[in-house]
Design a protein around this motif. Structure first.
Motif, mmCIF file in Angstrom:
data_model
loop_
_atom_site.group_PDB
_atom_site.id
_atom_site.type_symbol
_atom_site.label_atom_id
_atom_site.label_comp_id
_atom_site.label_asym_id
_atom_site.label_seq_id
_atom_site.Cartn_x
_atom_site.Cartn_y
_atom_site.Cartn_z
ATOM 1 N N ARG A 133 93.604 70.049 86.241
ATOM 2 C CA ARG A 133 94.342 71.274 86.552
ATOM 3 C C ARG A 133 94.152 72.346 85.497
ATOM 4 O O ARG A 133 94.459 73.508 85.736
ATOM 5 N N LEU B 182 93.719 67.108 90.528
ATOM 6 C CA LEU B 182 94.977 66.960 89.794
ATOM 7 C C LEU B 182 94.741 66.559 88.345
ATOM 8 O O LEU B 182 95.510 66.949 87.463
ATOM 9 N N TRP C 92 90.502 74.638 90.146
ATOM 10 C CA TRP C 92 90.888 73.267 90.476
ATOM 11 C C TRP C 92 91.583 73.198 91.826
ATOM 12 O O TRP C 92 91.425 72.239 92.563
ATOM 13 N N TRP C 93 92.306 74.252 92.146
ATOM 14 C CA TRP C 93 93.060 74.268 93.390
ATOM 15 C C TRP C 93 92.140 74.299 94.611
ATOM 16 O O TRP C 93 92.516 73.810 95.678
#
Length: 186
Positions: free
Chosen positions: A126, A123, A131-132
């Protein structure tokens, strides 16, 4: 281009003629993993006893080290750690079911902490691509920790055996794949 080329710096051309050993190792590990998944409770208990034995041996070595290096300022600490290792190893070996539950609790805490840290890191970053995936990995770790915690003490009986079985299968598949890659460059 394959990572197994004969001209690569990995020396795979030198070992390509031994491709069969890699394939055999892979097959043996896959079969062992399947057997481990067939009786996860037994594998968990055997693994727990083995961990206890390792702690016991480590404790003896730690105590020997403490006495061998008495001049070192941490003599008492090293001695105390050795005694704790011996006691912990002995207790785990005497009560492998409870030992497997304790090991599962430690794993659960590690999964939860690691998962939360990965979620926070994802987070905070991002703006970076991928990143996800870090976020997803963190969420999966936290969910696994919650599932393991919610199913205690029963999860203590199958977690180690399942992890060992899966690890054997994954590593076996890796060795098998490497062997087949070496075969193709032979």
């Amino acid at each position: 281009m394959s990572g197994f080329s004969a001209t690569s710096g990995l020396g795979s051309g030198h070992i390509a003629h031994r491709w069969g050993w890699f394939v055999a190792l892979g097959i043996v590990m896959i079969v062992a993993g399947v057997f481990a998944l067939g009786d996860t409770v037994l594998v968990t208990l055997i693994s727990t006893i083995f961990i206890g034995a390792l702690l016991l041996v480590s404790g003896v070595i730690q105590i020997f080290h403490a006495f061998a290096n008495k001049g070192w300022g941490a003599f008492l600490f090293a001695l105390l750690c050795g005694v704790v290792y011996i006691i912990g190893g002995f207790l785990i070996m005497q009560e492998p079911v409870q030992g497997s539950v304790v090991i599962t609790i430690v794993l659960t805490v590690a999964l939860a902490i690691g998962g939360v840290l990965r979620i926070v890191m994802a987070l905070r970053h991002r703006d970076m691509s991928g990143w996800w995936l870090v976020l997803l990995g963190g969420i999966i770790s936290v969910v696994l920790a919650v599932i393991l915690y919610a199913s205690l003490p029963w999860s203590g009986l199958w977690v180690l055996g399942t992890l060992i079985g899966v690890e054997l299968i994954v590593q076996g598949a890796s060795w098998l794949s490497m062997g087949m890659g070496l075969r193709s460059i032979r």
